[in-house]
Scaffold this active site. Structure first.
Site, PDB file in Angstrom:
ATOM      1  N   ASP A 125       0.874  -1.163  -0.079  1.00  0.00           N
ATOM      2  CA  ASP A 125      -0.166   0.173   0.046  1.00  0.00           C
ATOM      3  C   ASP A 125       0.874   1.144   0.021  1.00  0.00           C
ATOM      4  OD1 ASP A 125      -1.735   2.016   0.564  1.00  0.00           O
ATOM      5  OD2 ASP A 125      -2.530   1.399   2.421  1.00  0.00           O
ATOM      6  N   ASN A 130       7.097   4.136 -10.163  1.00  0.00           N
ATOM      7  CA  ASN A 130       6.033   4.316 -11.344  1.00  0.00           C
ATOM      8  C   ASN A 130       4.789   4.271 -11.015  1.00  0.00           C
ATOM      9  OD1 ASN A 130       5.240   3.498 -14.266  1.00  0.00           O
ATOM     10  ND2 ASN A 130       4.522   1.601 -12.925  1.00  0.00           N
ATOM     11  N   SER A 137       7.267  11.033 -13.700  1.00  0.00           N
ATOM     12  CA  SER A 137       6.207  12.232 -13.728  1.00  0.00           C
ATOM     13  C   SER A 137       5.347  11.881 -14.929  1.00  0.00           C
ATOM     14  CB  SER A 137       6.963  13.386 -13.801  1.00  0.00           C
ATOM     15  OG  SER A 137       6.372  14.444 -13.692  1.00  0.00           O
ATOM     16  N   TYR A 193      -4.079  16.358 -11.393  1.00  0.00           N
ATOM     17  CA  TYR A 193      -3.045  15.510 -11.932  1.00  0.00           C
ATOM     18  C   TYR A 193      -1.769  16.357 -12.305  1.00  0.00           C
ATOM     19  CZ  TYR A 193      -0.816  11.917 -14.950  1.00  0.00           C
ATOM     20  OH  TYR A 193       0.248  11.152 -15.324  1.00  0.00           O
ATOM     21  N   LYS A 230       2.036  15.621 -10.499  1.00  0.00           N
ATOM     22  CA  LYS A 230       3.046  15.479 -11.397  1.00  0.00           C
ATOM     23  C   LYS A 230       4.057  16.485 -11.419  1.00  0.00           C
ATOM     24  CE  LYS A 230       2.141  11.155 -12.671  1.00  0.00           C
ATOM     25  NZ  LYS A 230       2.973  10.221 -11.966  1.00  0.00           N
TER      26      LYS A 230
END
Length: 279
Positions: free
Chosen positions: A58, A85, A136, A150, A154
């Protein structure tokens, strides 16, 4: 690759992560791979090789990440390359997204990465070697309408990675930001993309942006196998780049952003230079 290395890869049951795991195992490397679903990870990788350590993790839990890294070192004695990732897409305007939706995205996309770095760095400092890849997105350099949260996660990865590279250079640890464009993975499917639970009808441009990307699913130009191979190749470089742009679309968007920034900064040049005290 000349030397056998130990890789630690998050989000390994699909997309870039899965491509990396398969290619590395084929090359005889040692791979510790994480997923939320251990059985799914084992099934898709399809090997019981002693060089493969599947781990259920997790990423939002610091203790879960620490346990996985400890287990990796117990099994393989070291960690040479980390690929952060794991993550998921989240669309919507800021007004449309609840506090929970926004925080959940940061928990995985940003804090999951921080947890891994925090617990792997003592190992790499002792080794005086290592390479950390933080995935990213081109959205972390040049964002598009409808993807504010989002982009926020990133952009955070880009900022923290730039500074991380400076902070750990003296320990012999290398750091690379990976900024992919559109690749033919499961990223635009329901299991990897969250949209607002309470969309607001007035945000027509946001809806149109989402529809455009959803229609792209399965038609993306990028080949994830080539992306994985590029990351593996970069891990062998004596002087790897800080930024690894993957995909022609990513490169073009990044260059357009450079031009945009130069123009924007010059607009306030005179004002910026007028701020000094004059006694």
């Amino acid at each position: 690759m000349d030397n056998k290395k130990t890789w630690f890869i998050t989000g390994a049951s699909k997309g870039f992560g899965l491509s990396l795991v398969r290619q590395l195992l084929n090359q005889g490397q040692r791979v510790a791979a994480t997923s939320r679903n251990l059985e799914q990870l084992k099934d898709v990788v399809g090997t019981d090789s002693p060089s493969f350590l599947p781990l259920q993790v997790d990423l939002g839990s610091d203790s879960s990440v620490k346990a996985a890294i400890d287990r990796t070192v117990e099994t393989f004695e070291r960690i040479d390359v980390v690929v952060n990732n794991a993550g998921y897409g989240i669309g919507g305007s800021i007004e449309e997204l609840s506090d929970k939706e926004s925080r959940d995205s940061f928990d995985i996309n940003v804090f999951g990465t921080l947890h891994v770095i925090r617990h792997v760095m003592p190992i790499m400092r002792r080794q005086h070697s290592g390479h950390i890849f933080n995935i990213s997105s081109i959205a972390g350099i040049a964002a598009n309408t409808g993807w504010a949260m989002y982009a926020a996660t990133k952009f955070s990865i880009v900022g923290l990675t730039e500074v991380l590279a400076e902070d750990v250079r003296e320990f012999g640890v290398k750091v690379t930001i990976v900024a992919p464009g559109a690749f033919r993975t499961s990223f635009l499917t329901k299991e990897s993309l969250a949209l607002p639970e309470c969309p607001i009808a007035e945000y027509q441009s946001v809806r149109e942006s989402h529809e455009k990307y959803l229609q792209m699913n399965g038609q993306q130009a990028g080949d994830p196998e080539k992306a994985a191979a590029a990351i593996i190749q970069t891990a062998t470089a004596a002087e790897p780049p800080l930024y690894l742009l993957l995909g022609e679309d990513a490169y073009n968007r990044a260059m357009r952003k450079l031009e945009f920034l130069a123009e924007e900064f010059k607009r306030s040049e005179e004002l910026a230079r007028s701020m000094a005290y004059h006694g």
